[in-house]
Scaffold this active site. Sequence first.
Site: not given
Length: 270
Positions: A52, A63, A177
């Site tokens: 990734e 993040d 995911y």
Amino acid sequence: MTPSTPIQRRFEQLQSQGRCALMPFLMAGDPDLDSTRASLLALQAAGADLIELGIPYSDPLADGPVIQAAASRALKAGTTPGRVLEMLSGLRGELTIPVILFTYSNPLLNRGMERFCSDAAAAGAAGLVVPDLPLEEAEKLSGIAAAAGLDLVLLVAPTTPAERMGRIAAASRGFTYLVSVTGVTGVRTTIESRVAGLVQQLKAMGPTPVAVGFGISGPEQAIQVRDWGADGAIVGSALVAVMAAAHHSGSDVATAAGAFCGELRSALDR
């Protein structure tokens, strides 16, 4: 029957071998694109099955601090989406494992969905993750990405309702995911046990493989998600931190990335 994609073929191969996919994440351009290029090849050599690759963005909502700092360093080094794709294109023939681009919706929409997808595919990318794209937009993008030859990978969170989880699982291509935590990415010492149930719930919804990310900090957590039935383990913040430490100490970033990846590979194959 639709021909399988590079991501699907990789998971099919691993499933036939009874192995869990190892998918490291790194931020393109941290500390520079030459280091990223070398690190991609080092990760492949160390046993990564897919990679990734983050495209740095100034407001990375999903993040945690480690990857935010990496994105900031990459942007200061002059990294742009175009330069990332150019670097990736230069690895054709050398980098043979599937690369999934991780980008936020603004860079994608600024370039235009069709153009971004065609440019990414032309550069050699196999898939795309856009964590802040609403499901309705993602369903639209999935068709555009597929037409360009890319798998659009969608994310499921622990808080996702079952009905919506079903829609995400149906729309996701390549793999789904599964975010192991509520919140942002980061290094954690344990993974919540409810993830085991979520893995099984997702796998019961269809044949698409399930990979777990956000919070896998080392071999122990990777083994844990493998034993819970996940088809893949995604390791981001821990690898990014190892690479940053190597750079700050004057060590070779790619060598450090490869060594850490090798430890994870050995653990997953035990």
